[in-house]
Design a protein around this motif. Sequence first.
Motif, PDB file in Angstrom:
ATOM      1  N   UNK A 130       0.745  -1.316   0.139  1.00 52.99           N
ATOM      2  CA  UNK A 130       0.254  -0.428   0.231  1.00 52.99           C
ATOM      3  C   UNK A 130       1.157   1.631   0.261  1.00 52.99           C
ATOM      4  N   UNK A 131       1.901   1.553   1.043  1.00 53.57           N
ATOM      5  CA  UNK A 131       2.945   2.398   0.956  1.00 53.57           C
ATOM      6  C   UNK A 131       3.793   2.472  -0.282  1.00 53.57           C
ATOM      7  N   UNK A 144       2.090  -3.703   9.318  1.00 53.46           N
ATOM      8  CA  UNK A 144       1.119  -3.247   8.184  1.00 53.46           C
ATOM      9  C   UNK A 144      -0.251  -3.999   8.578  1.00 53.46           C
ATOM     10  N   UNK A 145      -1.187  -4.097   8.885  1.00 59.34           N
ATOM     11  CA  UNK A 145      -2.331  -4.932   9.352  1.00 59.34           C
ATOM     12  C   UNK A 145      -3.161  -4.011   8.287  1.00 59.34           C
ATOM     13  N   UNK A 146      -4.241  -5.183   8.278  1.00 55.68           N
ATOM     14  CA  UNK A 146      -5.505  -4.372   6.622  1.00 55.68           C
ATOM     15  C   UNK A 146      -6.981  -5.440   7.021  1.00 55.68           C
ATOM     16  N   UNK A 147      -7.620  -5.355   7.273  1.00 57.52           N
ATOM     17  CA  UNK A 147      -8.697  -6.290   7.865  1.00 57.52           C
ATOM     18  C   UNK A 147      -9.650  -6.561   6.803  1.00 57.52           C
ATOM     19  N   UNK A 148      -9.780  -7.641   6.262  1.00 57.77           N
ATOM     20  CA  UNK A 148     -10.375  -7.317   5.047  1.00 57.77           C
ATOM     21  C   UNK A 148     -12.188  -8.781   4.993  1.00 57.77           C
ATOM     22  N   UNK A 149     -13.040  -8.490   4.564  1.00 57.09           N
ATOM     23  CA  UNK A 149     -14.430  -9.020   4.991  1.00 57.09           C
ATOM     24  C   UNK A 149     -14.268  -9.198   3.502  1.00 57.09           C
ATOM     25  N   UNK A 150     -14.983 -11.014   3.077  1.00 57.15           N
ATOM     26  CA  UNK A 150     -16.180 -11.064   1.636  1.00 57.15           C
ATOM     27  C   UNK A 150     -16.362 -12.106   1.528  1.00 57.15           C
ATOM     28  N   UNK A 151     -16.545 -12.573   0.123  1.00 57.00           N
ATOM     29  CA  UNK A 151     -17.228 -13.809   0.295  1.00 57.00           C
ATOM     30  C   UNK A 151     -15.575 -14.834  -0.987  1.00 57.00           C
ATOM     31  N   UNK A 152     -15.696 -16.106  -0.799  1.00 60.24           N
ATOM     32  CA  UNK A 152     -15.436 -16.260  -1.961  1.00 60.24           C
ATOM     33  C   UNK A 152     -15.564 -17.994  -1.906  1.00 60.24           C
ATOM     34  N   UNK A 153     -15.255 -18.427  -3.366  1.00 56.85           N
ATOM     35  CA  UNK A 153     -15.122 -19.734  -3.510  1.00 56.85           C
ATOM     36  C   UNK A 153     -14.387 -20.899  -3.170  1.00 56.85           C
ATOM     37  N   UNK A 154     -14.523 -21.891  -3.178  1.00 55.82           N
ATOM     38  CA  UNK A 154     -13.777 -22.703  -2.764  1.00 55.82           C
ATOM     39  C   UNK A 154     -13.165 -23.350  -4.545  1.00 55.82           C
TER      40      UNK A 154
END
Length: 228
Positions: free
Chosen positions: A120-121, A186-196
């Motif tokens: 990101x930086x 550095x940290x980021x929180x991610x939420x979402x949907x995935x497919x196996x």
Amino acid sequence: MFFSKMTLDRDAAISGRFRDLVTGPYQVHEVIWDLFADHPDRKRDFLYRAELTGREPVVYMLSARAPVYEGNVWRILSKPFHPVLQKGDLLNFRIRINPIVTKTEPDPDRKRIRHRHDVIMDAKRRLNEAHSSFSMGDLVQQESVRWLRQRSEKGGFSLCEDRVIAGGYRKMQFSQGRKKNTISISIVDCDGVLRVTDPDLFLQMLCNGLGPAKGFGCGLMMVKRADV
């Protein structure tokens, strides 16, 4: 494998005793490691994610062994973790990542040195050098999703990118060891949907974690069945 949830004992929450133990990110790291320290040479075989900013601190853990705790500050509930996965399964996920890449660069002595870069930086620097306008929120979203996508195939999944949200970019800084060396993550929180896409690879990724800084609360992907 075991999935565990660690919360504050009610009396400890009222008295504030836990604040004597948890004074920063490194102290959280030590508290978690102590739960699995049955041997001085034991290597890490667990992942965790600590949520300490809300009213009720909570830590989630995935481990090869059930955590052992004999104190009176925390309560730990553990259950076996044996998910049954199939190709094509849709899952909601949450993960805290340390979005870095390792680059090999030459130095003045013509040796090649490996450096870790915050993606990101790096992207922010490139945009600033090009005098391009940008939103920091959009940059975190774009680069975090890109970082996840680049690791998805080997992790046995594909992202539903229009249903992924990344945010909360921040740096954790703490001192480590006798010399009190400063570490910055550095940290980021991610939420979402995935497919196996590959159940075996996906389960292996869940158990091993995704990306670096696993010993400091990154890389644990928590999943549950998604609404179609």
